[in-house]
Design a protein around this motif. Sequence first.
Motif, PDB file in Angstrom:
ATOM      1  N   MET A  50       0.842  -1.173   0.000  1.00  0.00           N
ATOM      2  CA  MET A  50       0.000   0.000   0.000  1.00  0.00           C
ATOM      3  C   MET A  50       0.887   1.236   0.000  1.00  0.00           C
ATOM      4  O   MET A  50       1.807   1.354   0.787  1.00  0.00           O
ATOM      5  N   THR A  51       0.636   2.160  -0.894  1.00  0.00           N
ATOM      6  CA  THR A  51       1.377   3.404  -0.965  1.00  0.00           C
ATOM      7  C   THR A  51       0.533   4.512  -0.363  1.00  0.00           C
ATOM      8  O   THR A  51      -0.655   4.627  -0.649  1.00  0.00           O
ATOM      9  N   VAL A  52       1.137   5.311   0.495  1.00  0.00           N
ATOM     10  CA  VAL A  52       0.453   6.441   1.124  1.00  0.00           C
ATOM     11  C   VAL A  52       0.769   7.683   0.313  1.00  0.00           C
ATOM     12  O   VAL A  52       1.937   7.951   0.009  1.00  0.00           O
ATOM     13  N   ASP A  53      -0.256   8.455  -0.043  1.00  0.00           N
ATOM     14  CA  ASP A  53      -0.057   9.665  -0.830  1.00  0.00           C
ATOM     15  C   ASP A  53       0.423  10.788   0.081  1.00  0.00           C
ATOM     16  O   ASP A  53      -0.321  11.285   0.913  1.00  0.00           O
ATOM     17  N   THR A  54       1.678  11.167  -0.077  1.00  0.00           N
ATOM     18  CA  THR A  54       2.249  12.256   0.711  1.00  0.00           C
ATOM     19  C   THR A  54       2.659  13.411  -0.205  1.00  0.00           C
ATOM     20  O   THR A  54       3.571  14.164   0.108  1.00  0.00           O
ATOM     21  N   THR A  55       1.961  13.545  -1.318  1.00  0.00           N
ATOM     22  CA  THR A  55       2.233  14.615  -2.262  1.00  0.00           C
ATOM     23  C   THR A  55       2.119  15.958  -1.549  1.00  0.00           C
ATOM     24  O   THR A  55       1.148  16.215  -0.850  1.00  0.00           O
ATOM     25  N   GLY A  56       3.125  16.783  -1.708  1.00  0.00           N
ATOM     26  CA  GLY A  56       3.116  18.105  -1.089  1.00  0.00           C
ATOM     27  C   GLY A  56       3.731  18.134   0.301  1.00  0.00           C
ATOM     28  O   GLY A  56       3.874  19.203   0.887  1.00  0.00           O
ATOM     29  N   TRP A  57       4.081  16.980   0.848  1.00  0.00           N
ATOM     30  CA  TRP A  57       4.705  16.931   2.173  1.00  0.00           C
ATOM     31  C   TRP A  57       6.201  17.127   2.012  1.00  0.00           C
ATOM     32  O   TRP A  57       6.804  16.665   1.054  1.00  0.00           O
ATOM     33  N   ASP A  58       6.809  17.790   3.008  1.00  0.00           N
ATOM     34  CA  ASP A  58       8.262  17.911   2.973  1.00  0.00           C
ATOM     35  C   ASP A  58       8.890  16.663   3.602  1.00  0.00           C
ATOM     36  O   ASP A  58       8.198  15.788   4.100  1.00  0.00           O
ATOM     37  N   THR A  59      10.206  16.592   3.549  1.00  0.00           N
ATOM     38  CA  THR A  59      10.915  15.408   4.043  1.00  0.00           C
ATOM     39  C   THR A  59      10.646  15.162   5.519  1.00  0.00           C
ATOM     40  O   THR A  59      10.454  14.022   5.939  1.00  0.00           O
ATOM     41  N   LEU A  66      -2.171  19.168   8.068  1.00  0.00           N
ATOM     42  CA  LEU A  66      -2.677  19.099   6.701  1.00  0.00           C
ATOM     43  C   LEU A  66      -3.403  20.389   6.344  1.00  0.00           C
ATOM     44  O   LEU A  66      -3.918  21.092   7.218  1.00  0.00           O
ATOM     45  N   ALA A  67      -3.436  20.675   5.068  1.00  0.00           N
ATOM     46  CA  ALA A  67      -4.179  21.836   4.589  1.00  0.00           C
ATOM     47  C   ALA A  67      -5.662  21.651   4.900  1.00  0.00           C
ATOM     48  O   ALA A  67      -6.158  20.520   4.951  1.00  0.00           O
ATOM     49  N   GLU A  68      -6.335  22.751   5.118  1.00  0.00           N
ATOM     50  CA  GLU A  68      -7.763  22.687   5.425  1.00  0.00           C
ATOM     51  C   GLU A  68      -8.509  21.946   4.315  1.00  0.00           C
ATOM     52  O   GLU A  68      -8.272  22.164   3.138  1.00  0.00           O
ATOM     53  N   GLY A  69      -9.357  21.031   4.718  1.00  0.00           N
ATOM     54  CA  GLY A  69     -10.130  20.243   3.779  1.00  0.00           C
ATOM     55  C   GLY A  69      -9.431  18.968   3.319  1.00  0.00           C
ATOM     56  O   GLY A  69     -10.032  18.149   2.627  1.00  0.00           O
ATOM     57  N   SER A  70      -8.158  18.808   3.682  1.00  0.00           N
ATOM     58  CA  SER A  70      -7.427  17.594   3.305  1.00  0.00           C
ATOM     59  C   SER A  70      -7.881  16.421   4.163  1.00  0.00           C
ATOM     60  O   SER A  70      -8.271  16.590   5.314  1.00  0.00           O
ATOM     61  N   VAL A  71      -7.810  15.248   3.587  1.00  0.00           N
ATOM     62  CA  VAL A  71      -8.178  14.027   4.297  1.00  0.00           C
ATOM     63  C   VAL A  71      -6.897  13.361   4.792  1.00  0.00           C
ATOM     64  O   VAL A  71      -5.919  13.245   4.051  1.00  0.00           O
ATOM     65  N   ALA A  72      -6.915  12.924   6.051  1.00  0.00           N
ATOM     66  CA  ALA A  72      -5.749  12.238   6.623  1.00  0.00           C
ATOM     67  C   ALA A  72      -5.543  10.912   5.902  1.00  0.00           C
ATOM     68  O   ALA A  72      -6.509  10.209   5.592  1.00  0.00           O
ATOM     69  N   PRO A 121      19.343  -1.570   3.927  1.00  0.00           N
ATOM     70  CA  PRO A 121      19.216  -2.505   2.809  1.00  0.00           C
ATOM     71  C   PRO A 121      18.363  -1.874   1.718  1.00  0.00           C
ATOM     72  O   PRO A 121      17.663  -0.894   1.957  1.00  0.00           O
ATOM     73  N   PRO A 122      18.413  -2.435   0.521  1.00  0.00           N
ATOM     74  CA  PRO A 122      17.569  -1.892  -0.556  1.00  0.00           C
ATOM     75  C   PRO A 122      16.100  -1.941  -0.146  1.00  0.00           C
ATOM     76  O   PRO A 122      15.655  -2.869   0.521  1.00  0.00           O
ATOM     77  N   CYS A 123      15.381  -0.914  -0.508  1.00  0.00           N
ATOM     78  CA  CYS A 123      13.962  -0.832  -0.157  1.00  0.00           C
ATOM     79  C   CYS A 123      13.160  -1.631  -1.180  1.00  0.00           C
ATOM     80  O   CYS A 123      13.210  -1.364  -2.368  1.00  0.00           O
ATOM     81  N   LEU A 124      12.439  -2.618  -0.685  1.00  0.00           N
ATOM     82  CA  LEU A 124      11.642  -3.456  -1.570  1.00  0.00           C
ATOM     83  C   LEU A 124      10.150  -3.220  -1.394  1.00  0.00           C
ATOM     84  O   LEU A 124       9.344  -3.844  -2.060  1.00  0.00           O
ATOM     85  N   LEU A 125       9.787  -2.331  -0.474  1.00  0.00           N
ATOM     86  CA  LEU A 125       8.381  -2.043  -0.199  1.00  0.00           C
ATOM     87  C   LEU A 125       8.095  -0.597  -0.534  1.00  0.00           C
ATOM     88  O   LEU A 125       8.999   0.210  -0.686  1.00  0.00           O
ATOM     89  N   SER A 126       6.808  -0.250  -0.592  1.00  0.00           N
ATOM     90  CA  SER A 126       6.460   1.130  -0.885  1.00  0.00           C
ATOM     91  C   SER A 126       6.687   2.038   0.324  1.00  0.00           C
ATOM     92  O   SER A 126       6.785   3.235   0.179  1.00  0.00           O
TER      93      SER A 126
END
Length: 98
Positions: free
Chosen positions: A1-10, A48-54, A79-84
């Motif tokens: 499962m990939t979590v959408d963290t678009t727009g998040w900083d490091t 999160l920005a207002e209106g964003s879903v956690a 080790p090499p990352c094999l997961l999302s």
Amino acid sequence: MTVDTTGWDTAQRRAFGELTAKTWLDAELRQRYEREPLVVLAEFDIRLAEGSVAPVLPPEPGDELVIEILDGNEAPPPPPCLLSLCFCLQYSPGRDPR
């Protein structure tokens, strides 16, 4: 499962990784996140920005999770990352791990 963290900083991505790992070890924290995710995210300095879903927490990895206590000042390369979702937490003796 990939979590959408678009727009998040490091720092936010790392904090979410830490939160995720802690919810795998602490059922009460996971339940709190499911009830009031924005409050728990704020505790980890993620706002999160207002209106964003956690984001939904990734499922527990089952027997795929390996936790190693690293000793010394220099950690070996991960080790090499094999997961999302892949992250490393470094613990230094004598320092607060939070």
